[in-house]
Motif scaffolding. Structure first.
Motif, PDB file in Angstrom:
ATOM      1  N   THR A 153     -66.345 -88.914  81.261  1.00  0.00           N
ATOM      2  CA  THR A 153     -66.498 -87.493  80.707  1.00  0.00           C
ATOM      3  C   THR A 153     -67.327 -87.808  79.703  1.00  0.00           C
ATOM      4  O   THR A 153     -67.314 -88.894  79.009  1.00  0.00           O
ATOM      5  N   SER A 155     -66.760 -85.566  77.025  1.00  0.00           N
ATOM      6  CA  SER A 155     -66.055 -84.986  76.059  1.00  0.00           C
ATOM      7  C   SER A 155     -65.612 -85.925  74.858  1.00  0.00           C
ATOM      8  O   SER A 155     -65.671 -87.158  75.096  1.00  0.00           O
ATOM      9  N   GLY A 158     -62.450 -88.162  75.433  1.00  0.00           N
ATOM     10  CA  GLY A 158     -62.393 -89.240  76.293  1.00  0.00           C
ATOM     11  C   GLY A 158     -61.942 -90.605  75.624  1.00  0.00           C
ATOM     12  O   GLY A 158     -62.026 -90.783  74.291  1.00  0.00           O
ATOM     13  N   ARG A 170     -63.738 -92.108  79.549  1.00  0.00           N
ATOM     14  CA  ARG A 170     -63.083 -91.534  80.615  1.00  0.00           C
ATOM     15  C   ARG A 170     -61.920 -90.697  80.218  1.00  0.00           C
ATOM     16  O   ARG A 170     -61.416 -90.833  78.886  1.00  0.00           O
ATOM     17  N   HIS A 171     -61.388 -89.592  81.046  1.00  0.00           N
ATOM     18  CA  HIS A 171     -60.285 -88.889  80.574  1.00  0.00           C
ATOM     19  C   HIS A 171     -58.963 -89.651  80.584  1.00  0.00           C
ATOM     20  O   HIS A 171     -58.789 -90.479  81.569  1.00  0.00           O
ATOM     21  N   PHE A 220     -59.324 -84.300  86.787  1.00  0.00           N
ATOM     22  CA  PHE A 220     -59.638 -85.148  85.961  1.00  0.00           C
ATOM     23  C   PHE A 220     -59.108 -86.633  86.219  1.00  0.00           C
ATOM     24  O   PHE A 220     -59.756 -87.480  85.142  1.00  0.00           O
TER      25      PHE A 220
END
Length: 276
Positions: A153, A155, A158, A170-171, A220
């Motif tokens: 991700t 975001s 993460g 990563r999530h 996810f």
């Protein structure tokens, strides 16, 4: 991006003996289930007596372990079993399936309900309230053990897992599952169970909620490397297994209220007839 907390997956080490946090989370899950069950059993309208809760938790624990392992072998890695049948018994190498554990628990509770002469679906309703907290602790165990991590991700929430060979952001899908499948379902079910509900309503509501939340979180969560995507090029094995859960849950939930409504009508008719 968050930093993965420095947590040693080994909680206790005494010489060559190592106790992992994942195993402790299983024990904590069963302990909390027992305490919640004992508290719940004090209500006058529940199906089980406090002394029966301990046996219920024991039967369920056996069903979770056996079913979870068999489920992983059958649903996720059957070729490995065919190549090495003894792999089935090497639990320390990992590999447990929730859906298999659920089936194992259902069979265990069926046997226990028959043993004590209680309605199976009512015992299932009682047990459904004890499951979400166990899922919460189990997912925390996954997070500490750095397994079942999420997809890459961009975001800001993460994190990079030290065990990830690709070192990607990563999530933290294990924590998403801990919140949705554990805490949120527990809150909803216990709020819903504040008063008596139709038989099978509680357990079917659990099936619906878990199936929906797990289906969403799978978007996810990193798919199993040896399986990847099964259906339509985007559905994972976990999502496929959740579809029948939701369908069965909806059928039983609606059926529970239809049956409860018709039973009340029959009771009223009989009562009115007696008055005449």
């Amino acid at each position: 991006m968050f930093s993965y907390p420095e947590i040693d997956p080994v909680a206790i080490a005494i010489g060559p003996l190592e106790v992992h946090w994942y195993g402790l989370m299983y024990l904590l899950a069963f302990a909390v289930a027992l305490l919640l069950g004992l508290w719940r059993a004090r209500l006058s309208w529940t199906v089980l007596q406090p002394k029966q809760v301990e046996d219920l938790v024991f039967y369920s624990a056996v069903g979770v372990i056996i079913g979870g392992r068999l489920g992983y072998v059958l649903f996720y890695n059957f070729p490995a079993f065919l190549a090495d049948p003894l792999w089935l018994f090497r639990l320390w190498e990992g590999g447990m399936s929730f859906h298999g554990g659920l089936l194992g628990t259902v069979i265990a509770i069926l046997l226990y309900a028959r043993k004590i002469g209680k309605p199976f679906l009512r015992v299932m309703d009682f047990a459904a309230l004890l499951v979400p907290t166990g899922l919460f602790f189990g997912r925390l165990g996954n997070f500490i053990g750095q397994e079942l991590w999420g997809r890459p991700t961009d975001s800001a929430w993460g994190m990079v897992f030290p065990k990830d060979p690709e070192q990607l952001n990563r999530h933290a899908s294990q924590l998403y599952e801990a919140f949705l499948e554990g805490l949120l379902i527990a809150i909803v079910l216990w709020f819903y169970a504040r008063k008596p509900r139709p038989t099978a309503a509680l357990s079917s509501l659990f099936l619906i909620l878990y199936g929906v939340f797990r289906f969403v979180v799978e978007f996810f969560r990193e798919p199993d490397a040896h399986i990847q995507f099964d259906l339509f090029g985007w559905m994972t094995r976990g999502q496929i297994l959740c579809v029948p859960m939701v369908v069965i849950g909806l059928i039983f939930f609606i059926g529970a209220y239809i049956h409860a409504s018709s039973s009340k009508e029959e009771a009223v008719t009989e009562y009115d007839g007696a008055k005449k």
